[in-house]
Design an enzyme around this catalytic site. Structure first.
Site, PDB file in Angstrom:
ATOM      1  N   ARG A 260      14.024  23.398  47.617  1.00 17.12           N
ATOM      2  CA  ARG A 260      14.451  23.139  46.440  1.00 17.12           C
ATOM      3  C   ARG A 260      15.430  22.256  47.482  1.00 17.12           C
ATOM      4  O   ARG A 260      16.791  22.690  47.388  1.00 17.12           O
ATOM      5  CB  ARG A 260      14.466  23.931  45.355  1.00 17.12           C
ATOM      6  CG  ARG A 260      14.180  24.824  45.037  1.00 17.12           C
ATOM      7  CD  ARG A 260      14.096  25.294  44.040  1.00 17.12           C
ATOM      8  NE  ARG A 260      13.038  26.341  43.247  1.00 17.12           N
ATOM      9  CZ  ARG A 260      12.996  27.641  42.406  1.00 17.12           C
ATOM     10  NH1 ARG A 260      14.846  27.363  41.247  1.00 17.12           N
ATOM     11  NH2 ARG A 260      12.122  28.634  42.606  1.00 17.12           N
ATOM     12  N   ARG A 275      23.625  28.784  45.003  1.00 16.34           N
ATOM     13  CA  ARG A 275      22.344  27.305  44.690  1.00 16.34           C
ATOM     14  C   ARG A 275      22.176  27.101  45.734  1.00 16.34           C
ATOM     15  O   ARG A 275      23.183  26.687  46.723  1.00 16.34           O
ATOM     16  CB  ARG A 275      23.369  26.493  43.719  1.00 16.34           C
ATOM     17  CG  ARG A 275      21.781  26.049  43.380  1.00 16.34           C
ATOM     18  CD  ARG A 275      22.343  24.461  42.565  1.00 16.34           C
ATOM     19  NE  ARG A 275      22.932  25.321  41.029  1.00 16.34           N
ATOM     20  CZ  ARG A 275      21.820  25.639  40.154  1.00 16.34           C
ATOM     21  NH1 ARG A 275      20.248  24.866  40.313  1.00 16.34           N
ATOM     22  NH2 ARG A 275      22.020  26.561  38.916  1.00 16.34           N
ATOM     23  N   GLU A 347      21.952  34.117  35.819  1.00 13.91           N
ATOM     24  CA  GLU A 347      20.610  34.253  36.109  1.00 13.91           C
ATOM     25  C   GLU A 347      19.902  34.994  36.982  1.00 13.91           C
ATOM     26  O   GLU A 347      20.184  34.282  38.292  1.00 13.91           O
ATOM     27  CB  GLU A 347      20.015  33.148  36.054  1.00 13.91           C
ATOM     28  CG  GLU A 347      18.290  33.000  35.973  1.00 13.91           C
ATOM     29  CD  GLU A 347      17.967  31.096  36.028  1.00 13.91           C
ATOM     30  OE1 GLU A 347      17.967  30.346  35.587  1.00 13.91           O
ATOM     31  OE2 GLU A 347      16.335  30.998  37.077  1.00 13.91           O
ATOM     32  N   SER A 350      13.676  34.898  36.316  1.00 18.88           N
ATOM     33  CA  SER A 350      12.983  34.022  35.419  1.00 18.88           C
ATOM     34  C   SER A 350      11.473  34.245  35.149  1.00 18.88           C
ATOM     35  O   SER A 350      10.926  34.558  36.289  1.00 18.88           O
ATOM     36  CB  SER A 350      12.823  32.340  35.555  1.00 18.88           C
ATOM     37  OG  SER A 350      13.112  31.365  34.459  1.00 18.88           O
ATOM     38  N   ARG A 389      20.915  36.055  45.339  1.00 16.66           N
ATOM     39  CA  ARG A 389      21.684  36.589  44.170  1.00 16.66           C
ATOM     40  C   ARG A 389      21.920  37.939  44.148  1.00 16.66           C
ATOM     41  O   ARG A 389      23.183  37.920  43.731  1.00 16.66           O
ATOM     42  CB  ARG A 389      21.129  35.700  43.370  1.00 16.66           C
ATOM     43  CG  ARG A 389      20.874  34.107  43.244  1.00 16.66           C
ATOM     44  CD  ARG A 389      19.926  33.566  41.620  1.00 16.66           C
ATOM     45  NE  ARG A 389      20.767  31.941  41.568  1.00 16.66           N
ATOM     46  CZ  ARG A 389      20.340  31.026  40.786  1.00 16.66           C
ATOM     47  NH1 ARG A 389      20.282  31.838  39.491  1.00 16.66           N
ATOM     48  NH2 ARG A 389      20.904  29.655  41.456  1.00 16.66           N
TER      49      ARG A 389
END
Length: 423
Positions: A260, A275, A347, A350, A389
């Site tokens: 990303r 991230r 988070e 999801s 994560r």
RNA sequence: GGAGGGGUGGCUGAGCGGUCGAAAGCACUGGUCUUGAAAACCAGAGAAGGGCGACCUUCCCAGGGUUCGAAUCCCUGCCCCUCCGCCA
């Protein structure tokens, strides 16, 4: 894609639901495009019908041995008229499909209203966070030399990481543990898929045409992109197909790297590996009977939660509010894991139900056994889990206060029986 | 990289520039027969879109072109297969 028919018939209620996302549907423009589309479509079809009839007549006359010259002459400039009408029709249709493809999925009625993540609604918590009798350290501090961010920056730039020794093994072990659990206990089929995909594939799941900036594109002749999630190649496996009803539900689990650009997130989560431009994720994808997709969302979310529970990581589940929903989702449940150093839930998964939004874009259907006709499937996906994560969560929640980190019981078998990490 | 062969409905697979959305088989649906099932026979049935509807349009890998008319002829691209070369 929103059902075009419903968009025409229920434009008011759809506009209302899109407003919950903060999207103002340009009703006047849509109606204007629709009017033009209808006019041009009728014109094109009328001209084509005339051409067909004329050509057939000529064919019949020729077969009968009659003179076809007057008939050919009578066709006149039908061809030119048709070409012009088709050109106009194509233009409107392209405009219309661009417009419709840029519209997000209207939120389901059960989605809480709200603008951003502060309006998300907590659904449940599992286990209270451990109350350390010392100041918890963050994952960067705990990982020490096993996490080499300088090396990563040197060879690739910011937002990359190099894991070494026990940390690399823990990362791999977590991945295997997740896949094994989903395959052996939850009945998913493991799939291996391409990490580069074409434009059409990204349109299918909704990343394109709107979010090209979030993706890494391949330079040169190939019009390909690095996948931002396994959702993209895996969901597209069923693109342009008609499945047998008996095949449903399809449950796939895939482990892939995700890429990303994080455009628009400059300065956000820059510490550590939370991230990254490249990270690993174990992804769950389900293709289901439309009547069963809401049950499937609960089930898929529970499958992701199982990983957190087995790892004994405190977490909570939250329902994303309308304003925080992803483009293609009708509803999303996020799982947030407790990070002691940040003293908050972050988070880690999801889980979304897309209803037929992606299926329409992909032309993914199943044969309805009652009618014998093809219907759109419903698609869902969820992280099960984001590996990097999870690694952070394990380090921070399993620290002992002396800088050491214990191995969760569920992972022992993947860590050669070790009970603590020698970082 | 070199040489050759292909892409047709859910699947397999025919197809002459005209009445071709396309033979045939498989799979599917309904019916006959049967105590029931199977088999056999008869009939139906592709997909997408538009229209309140009768109906209409599009689709034979994709995009151009020739033609009154293209699954069929021409060009370009993509993909697949076989052989050779190279290679993890």
């Amino acid at each position: 894609m929103i059902d075009p028919r419903r968009l025409r018939l229920e434009i008011g209620s759809i506009a209302e639901r899109l407003r919950l996302r903060g999207i103002e549907l340009d009703v006047a423009r849509l109606e204007e495009l629709e009017t033009r589309r209808k006019r041009m479509q009728e014109e094109v079809e009328r001209l084509r019908n005339r051409r067909r009839a004329a050509s057939r007549q000529i064919g019949e006359a020729k077969a009968a041995g009659d003179d076809i010259a007057p008939l050919v002459a009578a066709v006149g400039n039908l061809g030119d008229d048709l070409a012009e009408a088709v050109r106009q029709f194509d233009a409107v249709r392209d405009e219309l499909s661009e417009f419709v493809n840029a519209l997000p999925n209207p939120p389901d009625d059960s989605v809480p209203p709200g603008r951003d993540e502060t309006d998300n609604v907590e659904l449940r918590r599992w286990q209270e966070p451990v109350d350390f009798n010392f100041e918890p350290r963050d994952h960067v501090s705990l990982a020490s030399a096993s996490l080499d961010l300088e090396a990563a920056a040197k060879i690739a730039g910011s937002r990359f990481s190099v894991l070494r020794g026990p940390l690399a093994r823990l990362h791999r072990g977590l991945t295997q543990f997740m896949i094994d659990t989903h395959v052996l206990e939850h009945g998913y089929e493991e799939v291996y898929v391409p990490y580069l995909v074409d434009r059409r594939t990204l349109v299918g799941t909704g990343q394109l045409p709107k979010f090209e900036d979030d993706l890494f594109a391949i330079d040169g002749e190939r019009d390909q992109f690095l996948i931002p999630t396994a959702e993209v190649p895996v969901t597209n496996l069923i693109r342009e197909s008609i499945l047998d009803y008996a095949e449903l539900p399809l449950r796939f689990v895939a482990h892939t790297p995700c890429f990303r650009s994080e455009a628009g997130n400059y300065g956000k989560d820059t510490h550590g590996i939370f991230r990254q431009h490249q990270f690993e994720k174990v992804e769950l994808v389900q293709i289901v009977d439309p009547a069963k997709s809401w049950d499937a969302l609960d089930e898929l979310t529970a499958h992701a939660e199982t990983i957190l529970r087995k790892l004994e990581l405190p977490y909570r589940a939250v329902a994303l509010c309308a304003g925080d929903l992803g483009f293609a989702a009708a509803k999303t449940i996020d799982l947030e894991v407790w990070l002691p150093a940040e003293r908050r839930y972050r988070e880690i998964s999801s889980c979304s139900n897309f209803l037929d939004f992606q299926a329409r874009r992909m032309l993914a259907r199943y044969r309805n056994p009652e009618t014998g006709r093809p219907n759109y499937v419903h698609t869902l996906n969820g992280s099960g889990l984001a590996v990097g994560r999870t690694l952070i969560a394990v380090l921070e929640n399993y620290q002992d206060g002396n800088g050491a980190v214990h191995v969760p019981d569920a992972l022992r078998g993947y860590m050669g029986g070790s009970t603590r990490l020698d970082l």
